[in-house]
Design a protein around this motif. Structure first.
Motif, short mmCIF file in Angstrom:
data_model
loop_
_atom_site.label_atom_id
_atom_site.label_comp_id
_atom_site.label_asym_id
_atom_site.label_seq_id
_atom_site.Cartn_x
_atom_site.Cartn_y
_atom_site.Cartn_z
N LYS A 10 59.92 30.51 30.22
CA LYS A 10 59.65 29.33 29.40
C LYS A 10 60.51 28.15 29.85
CE LYS A 10 58.45 31.98 25.24
NZ LYS A 10 58.86 32.35 23.87
N PHE A 11 61.79 28.44 30.13
CA PHE A 11 62.69 27.37 30.56
C PHE A 11 62.31 26.85 31.94
CE2 PHE A 11 66.69 25.97 32.61
CZ PHE A 11 66.98 24.91 31.78
N ALA A 76 50.48 25.82 30.26
CA ALA A 76 51.80 26.29 29.86
C ALA A 76 52.06 26.09 28.37
CB ALA A 76 52.88 25.57 30.67
N TRP A 77 51.58 24.99 27.80
CA TRP A 77 51.84 24.67 26.39
C TRP A 77 50.52 24.36 25.68
CZ3 TRP A 77 55.89 20.49 27.99
CH2 TRP A 77 57.06 21.11 28.45
N LEU A 340 52.41 32.55 32.36
CA LEU A 340 53.49 31.79 32.97
C LEU A 340 53.87 32.37 34.33
CD1 LEU A 340 55.84 31.04 29.93
CD2 LEU A 340 54.02 29.63 30.91
N LYS A 341 53.82 33.70 34.47
CA LYS A 341 54.13 34.32 35.76
C LYS A 341 53.08 33.96 36.82
CE LYS A 341 56.87 38.32 34.32
NZ LYS A 341 56.95 39.80 34.26
N VAL A 342 51.81 34.06 36.45
CA VAL A 342 50.74 33.72 37.39
C VAL A 342 50.84 32.25 37.79
CG1 VAL A 342 48.25 33.47 37.67
CG2 VAL A 342 49.19 35.51 36.58
N MET A 343 51.06 31.39 36.81
CA MET A 343 51.18 29.95 37.10
C MET A 343 52.38 29.66 38.00
SD MET A 343 50.35 28.25 33.43
CE MET A 343 51.04 26.70 33.98
#
Length: 382
Positions: A10-11, A76-77, A340-343
């Motif tokens: 996330k960070f 992401a958001w 988030l990992k794929v992105m």
């Protein structure tokens, strides 16, 4: 990537989205800034074509940063994307309507050799260049103030504000900061790409823009510290590594709360200082003819202003001033860990490719655009 837990991801994505916003401000900001100066630094048709041909070959490539940033926010958001684009719908539409003038203006402005036709398109290109950074600044101002929205128990978002409420004094001040710093950046870019009278006028315009940036950025900082309520989360009421749930926290609002991160980590004060240093040093270097280095110091100034807003708000993305608990943060509004990992893998591949291709384009088309070049290539240039 097992070593990256959910909270770290996330960070990382907060940092990456900041990089994309700064990249957009630097790359698309240079042609928007030059467009803001188009009617003022060009006193005749050839001089205005000098300005246009310094940015026209690159403006559409620079839009990649804008599109990538918007797509990344969506992925992401998703809560922030849905809420912001619903609440700021008419503001975003105004940005798009203004930007429509740019592709059409670049392509059709010089097709007809008529003074009224060309002057009209020059001012429409000005509108298409000035309105977007102004509205983006107004949007950031409203984020700092807090946005009137809330979630129900089914996590459906409800926006309760209006378009005209967005145009409040503090947000308009932030809009001026944004428009002025983009105009300054465009002036420094024109000093790099043009010469003679166009360059001299661009430097004069950048001087005015610099004064406006320094004054308004300082006023905004004082206002944030003393005049508006900031937001902070109650320790222990949230888990950084938890699954997305915007309602699972406690938020408090108090005057000066946006300064909490600087009080907790004083080293962060370097960031707003870099904004001042970047812009002032850029102006001094441009005046002494060191235009390339000046451009990158101007980019440092842009990064300083945007990073100041981001660091001040962290971990908030979109605070709510009508239901504090509904405020969106990095910890509770992000996508799933898998997403988030794929992105992140995609970003590690394509962001360097964007940087490489952009650098190659500017290297191939480097050099100054002059009025002699316009006269000799009257039918092939914009």
């Amino acid at each position: 990537m097992e070593f990256l837990d959910y909270s770290v991801l996330k960070f990382i994505w907060w940092l990456l989205l900041g990089v994309l916003l700064i990249g957009f401000a630097i790359m698309d900001g240079q042609d928007m800034g030059a467009g803001c100066l188009l009617p003022f630094v060009g006193r005749n048709d050839n001089e205005r074509r000098v300005v246009i041909n310094s940015i026209a070959p690159h403006w559409d490539g620079n839009q990649v940063w804008f599109l990538t940033g918007g797509g990344a926010i969506f992925a992401a958001w998703p809560y922030a994307y849905a809420t912001a684009f619903s609440g700021f719908y008419w503001a975003m539409m105004a940005v798009l309507w203004a930007m429509f003038f740019r592709p059409v203006g670049f392509d059709y402005r010089s097709k007809i050799n008529n003074a009224r036709w060309r002057t009209t398109w020059d001012w429409l290109l000005f509108v298409g260049s000035f309105v977007p950074p102004l509205i983006f600044g107004v949007a950031f101002g409203n984020l700092l103030l807090g946005v009137p929205f809330h979630f129900d128990n089914d996590l459906r978002s409800f926006y309760t504000g209006s378009f005209w409420a967005l145009l409040n004094p503090f947000s308009l001040l932030c809009g001026v900061v944004s428009a002025a710093m983009i105009t300054f950046h465009g002036g420094i870019y024109l000093a790099l790409r043009t010469d003679d009278q166009v360059r001299k006028r661009a430097l004069r315009a950048s001087t005015i823009a610099l004064i406006v940036v320094v004054i308004t950025f300082s006023l905004a900082g004082i206002w944030v510290n003393m005049g508006i309520n900031g937001y902070s989360m109650v320790e222990g009421s949230y888990l950084p590594g938890a699954s997305p749930d915007p309602l699972n926290k406690q938020v408090i609002s108090a005057t000066g709360a946006w300064m909490n991160n600087y009080q907790k980590y004083p080293l962060l004060l370097v960031i707003p200082v870099l904004a001042y240093v970047g812009f002032i040093v850029a102006w001094l270097l441009a005046k002494s003819g060191k235009n390339f280095v000046a451009f990158w110091f101007s980019a440092l100034g842009l990064g300083g202003v945007i990073s100041t807003a981001g660091v001040s708000m962290f971990p908030f993305i979109m605070p709510s001033n009508t239901d504090l608990r509904s405020s969106l943060t990095v910890w509770d509004a992000s996508s799933s860990e898998f997403t988030l990992k794929v992105m992140l893998v995609v970003a590690l591949i394509f962001v360097p490719l964007m940087l490489f291709y952009t650098s190659w384009c500017y290297r191939v088309m480097r050099g100054k655009v002059t009025t002699d070049m316009i006269r000799k290539n009257d039918h092939s240039l914009y």
